[in-house]
Write a protein that holds these residues in place. Structure first.
Motif, PDB file in Angstrom:
ATOM      1  N   GLY A  35      78.521  -1.461  51.940  1.00 16.63           N
ATOM      2  CA  GLY A  35      78.261  -2.545  51.185  1.00 16.63           C
ATOM      3  C   GLY A  35      78.696  -3.969  51.304  1.00 16.63           C
ATOM      4  N   VAL A  36      79.319  -3.995  52.556  1.00 14.15           N
ATOM      5  CA  VAL A  36      79.653  -5.556  52.954  1.00 14.15           C
ATOM      6  C   VAL A  36      78.407  -6.198  53.615  1.00 14.15           C
ATOM      7  N   LEU A  37      78.103  -7.454  53.055  1.00 17.11           N
ATOM      8  CA  LEU A  37      76.950  -8.260  53.726  1.00 17.11           C
ATOM      9  C   LEU A  37      77.320  -8.882  54.969  1.00 17.11           C
ATOM     10  N   GLN A  38      77.502  -8.190  55.892  1.00 18.76           N
ATOM     11  CA  GLN A  38      77.699  -8.869  57.163  1.00 18.76           C
ATOM     12  C   GLN A  38      76.747  -9.645  58.081  1.00 18.76           C
ATOM     13  N   GLY A  39      77.241 -10.607  58.464  1.00 19.18           N
ATOM     14  CA  GLY A  39      76.025 -11.439  59.338  1.00 19.18           C
ATOM     15  C   GLY A  39      74.826 -12.094  58.445  1.00 19.18           C
ATOM     16  N   HIS A  40      75.150 -12.325  57.155  1.00 21.31           N
ATOM     17  CA  HIS A  40      74.050 -12.956  56.285  1.00 21.31           C
ATOM     18  C   HIS A  40      74.490 -14.580  56.463  1.00 21.31           C
ATOM     19  N   ARG A  41      73.356 -15.261  56.678  1.00 19.04           N
ATOM     20  CA  ARG A  41      73.611 -16.797  56.701  1.00 19.04           C
ATOM     21  C   ARG A  41      73.164 -17.442  55.530  1.00 19.04           C
ATOM     22  N   GLU A  42      74.219 -18.010  54.793  1.00 17.05           N
ATOM     23  CA  GLU A  42      73.872 -18.832  53.607  1.00 17.05           C
ATOM     24  C   GLU A  42      74.513 -20.160  53.476  1.00 17.05           C
ATOM     25  N   THR A  43      74.271 -21.000  52.659  1.00 13.14           N
ATOM     26  CA  THR A  43      74.842 -22.409  52.549  1.00 13.14           C
ATOM     27  C   THR A  43      75.538 -22.475  51.221  1.00 13.14           C
ATOM     28  N   ILE A  44      75.263 -21.714  50.185  1.00 14.46           N
ATOM     29  CA  ILE A  44      75.580 -22.047  48.861  1.00 14.46           C
ATOM     30  C   ILE A  44      77.190 -21.389  48.815  1.00 14.46           C
ATOM     31  N   ALA A  45      77.949 -22.301  48.189  1.00 15.03           N
ATOM     32  CA  ALA A  45      79.404 -21.730  48.196  1.00 15.03           C
ATOM     33  C   ALA A  45      79.657 -20.691  47.049  1.00 15.03           C
ATOM     34  N   PRO A  46      80.251 -19.698  47.536  1.00 16.19           N
ATOM     35  CA  PRO A  46      80.369 -18.412  46.323  1.00 16.19           C
ATOM     36  C   PRO A  46      80.825 -19.037  44.838  1.00 16.19           C
ATOM     37  N   GLU A  47      81.634 -20.217  44.827  1.00 13.24           N
ATOM     38  CA  GLU A  47      82.131 -20.489  43.551  1.00 13.24           C
ATOM     39  C   GLU A  47      80.656 -20.870  42.429  1.00 13.24           C
ATOM     40  N   VAL A  48      79.508 -21.205  43.215  1.00 17.27           N
ATOM     41  CA  VAL A  48      78.460 -21.308  42.217  1.00 17.27           C
ATOM     42  C   VAL A  48      78.386 -20.211  41.215  1.00 17.27           C
ATOM     43  N   TYR A  49      78.615 -19.092  41.893  1.00 15.08           N
ATOM     44  CA  TYR A  49      78.105 -17.857  41.170  1.00 15.08           C
ATOM     45  C   TYR A  49      79.345 -17.421  40.320  1.00 15.08           C
ATOM     46  N   LEU A  50      80.053 -18.426  39.575  1.00 16.74           N
ATOM     47  CA  LEU A  50      81.055 -18.268  38.536  1.00 16.74           C
ATOM     48  C   LEU A  50      80.368 -18.607  37.159  1.00 16.74           C
ATOM     49  N   ARG A  51      79.073 -19.303  37.314  1.00 14.86           N
ATOM     50  CA  ARG A  51      78.336 -19.955  36.350  1.00 14.86           C
ATOM     51  C   ARG A  51      77.887 -18.848  35.547  1.00 14.86           C
ATOM     52  N   ASP A  52      77.928 -18.802  34.273  1.00 17.52           N
ATOM     53  CA  ASP A  52      77.313 -17.863  33.350  1.00 17.52           C
ATOM     54  C   ASP A  52      75.915 -18.128  32.916  1.00 17.52           C
ATOM     55  N   THR A  53      75.067 -17.153  32.778  1.00 23.63           N
ATOM     56  CA  THR A  53      73.394 -17.376  32.202  1.00 23.63           C
ATOM     57  C   THR A  53      73.519 -16.624  30.695  1.00 23.63           C
ATOM     58  N   VAL A  54      72.497 -16.652  30.457  1.00 19.27           N
ATOM     59  CA  VAL A  54      72.322 -16.074  28.947  1.00 19.27           C
ATOM     60  C   VAL A  54      72.474 -14.454  29.193  1.00 19.27           C
ATOM     61  N   PRO A  55      71.724 -13.708  30.116  1.00 21.34           N
ATOM     62  CA  PRO A  55      71.876 -12.514  30.036  1.00 21.34           C
ATOM     63  C   PRO A  55      73.361 -11.883  30.642  1.00 21.34           C
ATOM     64  N   THR A  56      74.126 -13.052  31.328  1.00 20.74           N
ATOM     65  CA  THR A  56      75.295 -12.538  31.814  1.00 20.74           C
ATOM     66  C   THR A  56      76.578 -13.163  31.174  1.00 20.74           C
ATOM     67  N   GLU A  57      76.362 -13.521  30.127  1.00 24.05           N
ATOM     68  CA  GLU A  57      77.411 -14.321  29.212  1.00 24.05           C
ATOM     69  C   GLU A  57      78.281 -13.178  28.447  1.00 24.05           C
ATOM     70  N   ALA A  58      79.461 -13.264  28.771  1.00 22.01           N
ATOM     71  CA  ALA A  58      80.275 -12.179  28.163  1.00 22.01           C
ATOM     72  C   ALA A  58      81.051 -12.416  26.903  1.00 22.01           C
ATOM     73  N   ASP A  59      80.796 -11.371  26.115  1.00 22.87           N
ATOM     74  CA  ASP A  59      81.321 -11.605  24.708  1.00 22.87           C
ATOM     75  C   ASP A  59      82.825 -10.816  24.845  1.00 22.87           C
ATOM     76  N   GLN A  60      83.359 -10.674  23.539  1.00 24.68           N
ATOM     77  CA  GLN A  60      84.925 -10.177  23.474  1.00 24.68           C
ATOM     78  C   GLN A  60      84.751  -8.828  24.249  1.00 24.68           C
ATOM     79  N   ALA A  61      84.036  -8.012  23.736  1.00 22.75           N
ATOM     80  CA  ALA A  61      84.005  -6.582  24.352  1.00 22.75           C
ATOM     81  C   ALA A  61      83.752  -6.494  25.856  1.00 22.75           C
ATOM     82  N   LEU A  62      83.028  -7.450  26.717  1.00 20.01           N
ATOM     83  CA  LEU A  62      83.049  -7.336  27.936  1.00 20.01           C
ATOM     84  C   LEU A  62      84.269  -8.125  28.400  1.00 20.01           C
ATOM     85  N   ARG A  63      84.853  -9.014  27.772  1.00 15.12           N
ATOM     86  CA  ARG A  63      85.982  -9.520  28.488  1.00 15.12           C
ATOM     87  C   ARG A  63      87.220  -8.620  28.307  1.00 15.12           C
TER      88      ARG A  63
END
Length: 269
Positions: free
Chosen positions: A87-115
């Motif tokens: 499952g480890v993504l070894q050797g994959h080159r990308e420039t986006i910082a991981p912190e970008v993927y902390l941003r919620d979107t409509v499908p992934t916004e957590a409600d209290q049950a998910l939290r």
């Protein structure tokens, strides 16, 4: 493992369309777990346009078509050699910082049950253990059942239903990981078979969670495992829409319908 892919997507229109444009993210990712032997992407009657690799390392190709169009047919075929990297993504080159993927979107916004579910699943043995526990919690909370959700179902809605498909599992896992300040993203690709060898819907999706010191690690809650040699990774995004293999628009007044056929086979069998 050597896997062969045949992926045909057909958009049909009840009235001829004037033109169409397609953006394709249907190219196997470049990392240590995948080696492309052969890969072909064609749109019948289309003109290939710009090709580029985005900040997440995904190859994207644009196509245009002139009308009148009664249908648009996208054909993807190829062969990929895969290696199990746990499952480890070894050797994959990308420039986006991981912190970008902390941003919620409509499908992934957590409600209290998910939290609440995220907090109850959080482990005390580090981020990797927590990610495994989150994936397991999603698998327990959302039973795999096709047909009960749709393309726009959110993670919160799927959890409330207690049923869904791989897209719902991925969205829920992403939402829960972000609740714990763990960057997470949606991944699209293909799956040859489930872990017990039972044939699976070949077009598949899972989540990746960023683990400090290890990098991006894939988790397939729908199959209770990490991606291995049975998986072909195509691309990623904040959610299913961002990681969609095919996105497009047609100009005209006709109504559109879509048919998708995906087949995977092992060349060694």
């Amino acid at each position: 493992m050597i896997l062969t892919v045949s992926h045909v997507t057909t958009y049909s229109y009840d009235r001829p369309m004037l033109s169409a444009a397609q953006s394709l993210r249907v190219f196997p990712s470049r990392f240590d777990g995948q080696r492309v032997i052969d890969w072909s992407v064609q749109i019948e009657g289309g003109t290939r346009g710009a090709t580029f690799r985005d900040g997440a390392g995904d190859k994207i190709e644009s196509w245009t078509l002139r009308g009148p169009l009664e249908a648009v047919v996208v054909r993807v075929a190829g062969q990929v050699e895969t290696t199990d990297l746990a499952g480890v993504l070894q050797g994959h080159r990308e420039t986006i910082a991981p912190e970008v993927y902390l941003r919620d979107t409509v499908p992934t916004e957590a409600d209290q049950a998910l939290r609440d579910l995220a907090q109850s699943a959080a482990g005390a043995s580090g981020a990797l253990d927590t990610a495994h526990r989150l994936s397991g919690a999603v698998a327990e909370a959302i039973a795999y059942r096709p047909g009960v959700t749709h393309a726009h179902t959110t993670a919160a809605e799927a959890l409330a239903l207690g049923e869904g498909v791989c897209q719902d599992h991925a969205h829920a896992l992403i939402a829960m990981a972000r609740c714990l300040e763990m960057p997470a993203r949606y991944v699209s690709g293909y799956l040859f078979a489930s872990e017990d060898g039972t044939p699976h819907e070949a077009a598949h999706a899972w989540a990746e969670v960023y683990i400090d010191g290890l990098g991006w690690v894939g988790f397939d809650a729908a199959n209770r495992c990490c991606p291995d040699a049975r998986y072909i990774r195509l691309g990623s995004g904040l959610d299913a829409q961002g990681a969609a293999p095919i996105r497009g628009v047609a100009r005209g007044v006709g109504a559109e319908s879509m048919d998708v056929t995906v087949a995977l086979a092992s060349a060694q069998q």
